[in-house]
Design an enzyme around this catalytic site. Structure first.
Site, mmCIF file in Angstrom:
data_model
loop_
_atom_site.group_PDB
_atom_site.id
_atom_site.type_symbol
_atom_site.label_atom_id
_atom_site.label_comp_id
_atom_site.label_asym_id
_atom_site.label_seq_id
_atom_site.Cartn_x
_atom_site.Cartn_y
_atom_site.Cartn_z
ATOM 1 C CG HIS A 1 9.876 -19.799 31.096
ATOM 2 N ND1 HIS A 1 9.483 -19.403 32.358
ATOM 3 C CD2 HIS A 1 11.144 -20.273 31.227
ATOM 4 C CE1 HIS A 1 10.466 -19.617 33.211
ATOM 5 N NE2 HIS A 1 11.484 -20.140 32.554
ATOM 6 C CB SER A 2 8.641 -22.832 33.207
ATOM 7 O OG SER A 2 8.730 -23.573 34.383
ATOM 8 C CB ILE A 3 4.531 -25.495 33.744
ATOM 9 C CG1 ILE A 3 3.526 -26.657 33.653
ATOM 10 C CG2 ILE A 3 3.815 -24.167 33.941
ATOM 11 C CD1 ILE A 3 2.731 -26.888 34.923
ATOM 12 C CB ALA B 1 8.252 -24.835 27.584
ATOM 13 C CG HIS C 1 13.473 -22.035 35.350
ATOM 14 N ND1 HIS C 1 13.406 -22.985 34.351
ATOM 15 C CD2 HIS C 1 12.184 -21.809 35.737
ATOM 16 C CE1 HIS C 1 12.150 -23.333 34.154
ATOM 17 N NE2 HIS C 1 11.385 -22.624 34.974
#
Length: 323
Positions: free
Chosen positions: A115-117, A119, A291
């Site tokens: 997820h997020s950074i 990812a 998010h």
């Protein structure tokens, strides 16, 4: 009240047979949560900025129970070791962390759900080591951003000096500021623009705080404040496209409807086009939400992930773990 809420989270682990895993590395211990059968190689889960392994606590129970997952507290987050004094956190460190994990367990290949950074760094890892990644699932962010040079230089000038403000002897995790638990719930909920629901906050906070023994009812943060000044990873659009061309593993990218791209949409679309053109197993999907939808509303995400795993996860490929 805090203890009662955190006990609910711990009970969730017990009901799902989750075991805490400790990986000893040269700089300290990385703490993880192992979900599912122990005799097979798990899908490694990487959380986002300022989160921890609890980011996946509400999604993983909804996924196929015969598949294993290893959710990691990235160093400086959750219960994992902080980096030594005088050292700053840098996004590319995550690539070395994944290599360490593979070496520790004796894996030749790795599967990633992030997820997020997390990812973003999984995307980079899959481009740098395309023959070592056999499955990729990314939530909400895809790749390093392409920013205006002035903005990038501003971020570097702003963040780098701030990394000098802390060391492991004086930061707030070593005897510093105390908080009421409900105060941190509200701070997390509002601070992430309500992306993390209040109920979901508990699944992150139980790894991010510890009781303050000197003051009943209060907690202190465990997260290393230096991770706030990790400015991420920014480089050229051409490099992002080359990474997209290299990734051949089955790849599910789930984008939420309410999260901005943080860059010119052209860069994002051209990367998607490159992935689709060179990877027949690239799947793009969209879900309603913010998010952290995989944590706050996991029922929206789980069917997409389960369908993808049903198609691309093969039992024979995962019974290779050295446990």
């Amino acid at each position: 009240m805090a203890e009662a809420k955190l006990e609910t989270v711990r009970r969730n682990d017990s009901l799902n047979g989750v075991r805490e895993e400790r990986i000893s590395l040269p700089f300290g211990d990385v703490i993880c949560k192992w979900w599912g059968p122990r005799e097979q190689r798990p899908i490694v889960c990487l959380h986002g900025w300022l989160d921890n392994a609890g980011s996946f606590d509400r999604l993983l129970p909804l996924l196929p129970r015969h598949i294993s997952f290893l959710a990691i507290d990235i160093p400086g987050h959750g219960r994992s070791t902080h980096l030594p004094a005088g050292v700053a956190y840098y996004a590319l460190d995550t690539l070395r962390l994944l290599l360490y994990v593979m070496q520790y367990y004796g894996w030749q290949r790795i599967s990633l759900m992030s997820h997020s950074i997390g990812a973003i760094m999984s995307y980079v890892f899959a481009g740098v080591f395309p023959d070592r990644v056999d499955l990729l699932i990314s939530f909400d962010l895809l790749k390093p951003f392409i920013l205006d040079p002035d903005m990038l230089l501003f971020l570097l000038a702003d963040s780098l000096p701030k990394t000098l403000d802390y060391n492991t002897d004086t930061n707030e995790t070593r005897g510093g500021k105390l908080y009421e638990y409900d105060q941190l719930v509200e701070h997390m909920h509002i601070g992430f623009h309500e992306s993390i629901s209040r109920d979901a906050c508990h699944f992150l906070l139980y790894r991010a705080v510890e009781p303050a023994l000197e003051r009943t009812g209060y907690v202190r943060r465990r997260t290393d404040p230096r991770v706030r000044h990790n400015h991420g990873l920014v480089w050229s659009h051409d490099l992002n496209l080359e990474i997209a061309r290299r990734i051949k593993a089955p790849f599910l990218y789930v984008k939420t409807t309410e999260t901005p791209l943080f860059e010119d949409p052209q860069y994002h679309q051209e990367t998607l086009d490159m992935l689709a053109a060179h990877n027949k197993d690239f799947v793009q999907a969209s879900v309603e939400g913010k998010h952290h939808v995989h944590l706050s509303d996991p029922n929206r995400v789980a069917p997409l992930v389960s369908e993808f795993l049903t198609k691309y996860w093969t039992k024979e490929d995962y019974f290779q773990s050295k446990l």
